[in-house]
Design a protein around this motif. Structure first.
Motif, short mmCIF file in Angstrom:
data_model
loop_
_atom_site.label_atom_id
_atom_site.label_comp_id
_atom_site.label_asym_id
_atom_site.label_seq_id
_atom_site.Cartn_x
_atom_site.Cartn_y
_atom_site.Cartn_z
N GLY A 1 13.56 -40.86 -34.96
CA GLY A 1 12.29 -41.30 -35.54
C GLY A 1 12.08 -42.79 -35.53
N VAL A 2 12.84 -43.52 -34.73
CA VAL A 2 12.74 -44.97 -34.66
C VAL A 2 12.59 -45.38 -33.19
N PRO A 3 11.58 -46.22 -32.87
CA PRO A 3 11.44 -46.68 -31.49
C PRO A 3 12.62 -47.55 -31.07
N VAL A 4 13.17 -47.25 -29.88
CA VAL A 4 14.33 -47.97 -29.36
C VAL A 4 14.09 -48.27 -27.89
N LEU A 5 14.37 -49.49 -27.51
CA LEU A 5 14.34 -49.89 -26.11
C LEU A 5 15.78 -49.94 -25.62
N SER A 6 16.07 -49.16 -24.60
CA SER A 6 17.43 -49.10 -24.05
C SER A 6 17.45 -49.62 -22.63
N ALA A 7 18.60 -50.12 -22.25
CA ALA A 7 18.84 -50.55 -20.87
C ALA A 7 20.13 -49.89 -20.43
N GLY A 8 20.05 -49.05 -19.42
CA GLY A 8 21.24 -48.36 -18.94
C GLY A 8 21.87 -47.45 -19.97
N GLY A 9 21.05 -46.91 -20.88
CA GLY A 9 21.56 -46.02 -21.92
C GLY A 9 22.09 -46.73 -23.15
N VAL A 10 22.09 -48.07 -23.15
CA VAL A 10 22.57 -48.84 -24.30
C VAL A 10 21.36 -49.44 -25.02
N ALA A 11 21.29 -49.25 -26.33
CA ALA A 11 20.18 -49.77 -27.12
C ALA A 11 20.16 -51.30 -27.06
N ALA A 12 18.98 -51.86 -26.78
CA ALA A 12 18.81 -53.31 -26.67
C ALA A 12 17.95 -53.87 -27.79
N VAL B 1 14.41 -44.20 -21.61
CA VAL B 1 15.79 -43.71 -21.66
C VAL B 1 16.28 -43.88 -23.10
N PRO B 2 16.61 -42.79 -23.78
CA PRO B 2 17.11 -42.95 -25.15
C PRO B 2 18.51 -43.54 -25.12
N PRO B 3 18.95 -44.09 -26.24
CA PRO B 3 20.33 -44.59 -26.28
C PRO B 3 21.31 -43.44 -26.09
N ASP B 4 22.27 -43.64 -25.23
CA ASP B 4 23.26 -42.62 -24.91
C ASP B 4 24.26 -42.49 -26.06
N PRO B 5 24.33 -41.32 -26.70
CA PRO B 5 25.24 -41.17 -27.84
C PRO B 5 26.72 -41.24 -27.45
N ASP B 6 27.02 -41.15 -26.18
CA ASP B 6 28.41 -41.23 -25.74
C ASP B 6 28.85 -42.66 -25.45
N ARG B 7 27.92 -43.61 -25.49
CA ARG B 7 28.29 -45.00 -25.25
C ARG B 7 28.77 -45.62 -26.56
N PRO B 8 29.97 -46.20 -26.62
CA PRO B 8 30.47 -46.78 -27.86
C PRO B 8 29.59 -47.90 -28.40
N GLU B 9 28.83 -48.55 -27.52
CA GLU B 9 27.95 -49.64 -27.96
C GLU B 9 26.83 -49.13 -28.87
N ASN B 10 26.54 -47.83 -28.80
CA ASN B 10 25.44 -47.26 -29.58
C ASN B 10 25.89 -46.61 -30.89
N LEU B 11 27.17 -46.46 -31.10
CA LEU B 11 27.66 -45.67 -32.24
C LEU B 11 27.17 -46.19 -33.58
N ALA B 12 27.31 -47.48 -33.85
CA ALA B 12 26.91 -48.01 -35.16
C ALA B 12 25.42 -47.82 -35.40
N LEU B 13 24.62 -48.11 -34.40
CA LEU B 13 23.17 -47.95 -34.54
C LEU B 13 22.81 -46.49 -34.77
N LEU B 14 23.31 -45.60 -33.94
CA LEU B 14 22.97 -44.19 -34.07
C LEU B 14 23.48 -43.60 -35.38
N ASP B 15 24.64 -44.00 -35.83
CA ASP B 15 25.13 -43.55 -37.14
C ASP B 15 24.19 -44.00 -38.25
N HIS B 16 23.75 -45.25 -38.19
CA HIS B 16 22.84 -45.80 -39.19
C HIS B 16 21.52 -45.02 -39.19
N LEU B 17 20.95 -44.80 -38.03
CA LEU B 17 19.66 -44.09 -37.94
C LEU B 17 19.79 -42.63 -38.33
N ARG B 18 20.87 -41.99 -37.91
CA ARG B 18 21.10 -40.57 -38.22
C ARG B 18 21.22 -40.36 -39.73
#
Length: 150
Positions: A70-81, A10-27
């Motif tokens: 392009g970065v391996p991510v382990l997510s739980a419930g759509g939130v990057a862990a 399950v990739p990190p859900d871009p709509d979850r606020p918990e993922n915003l900083a990480l996804l912005d950094h990776l993007r």
């Protein structure tokens, strides 16, 4: 579950606020493969050393590993862990800094807040013990992340 009993990543859900900083950094660092020697992960240029990518799958101990930009991510419930980054960093989302593991590099703004960086190889302790500690840390990151949202 897939037919062979493996769970689908399950990739990190871009709509979850918990993922915003990480996804912005990776993007901000993401690129599409463009050269003949570029390695890719899900259509993005791989930004994690292949050896670290393999190690991360071991550390995830049975949890399905997805990716983001392009970065391996382990997510739980759509939130990057947990994230495998660069040549030897594992980022984990846990409540407090890991005490029994060597830190990895700093990745501001991620490591200024809820993410902690550890060395993926832990060269100063025996290999089996280092792997066991890192696996336990990744499991803790999954448990912690599951408790963050609905």
């Amino acid at each position: 579950m897939t037919r062979r009993g493996r769970r689908t990543p399950v990739p990190p859900d871009p709509d979850r606020p918990e993922n915003l900083a990480l996804l912005d950094h990776l993007r901000a660092r993401a690129a599409r493969p463009g050269g003949p020697h570029d390695m890719d992960l899900d259509g993005w240029q791989l930004h994690t050393h292949p050896d670290l990518q393999e190690r991360f799958i071991v550390l995830a101990s049975g949890h399905p590993v997805g990716s983001a930009y392009g970065v391996p991510v382990l997510s739980a419930g759509g939130v990057a862990a947990a994230v495998a980054y660069g040549t030897g960093i594992v980022l984990v989302r846990v409540a407090s800094p890991p005490e029994n593991l060597a830190p990895g590099g700093s990745l501001p703004p991620l490591t200024d807040g809820e993410w902690f960086s550890v060395d993926a190889w832990q060269a100063d302790i025996p290999q089996a013990e280092g792997t066991a500690r890192l696996c336990a840390l990744v499991r803790e990151a999954v448990r912690h992340t599951r408790g963050l949202g609905p």
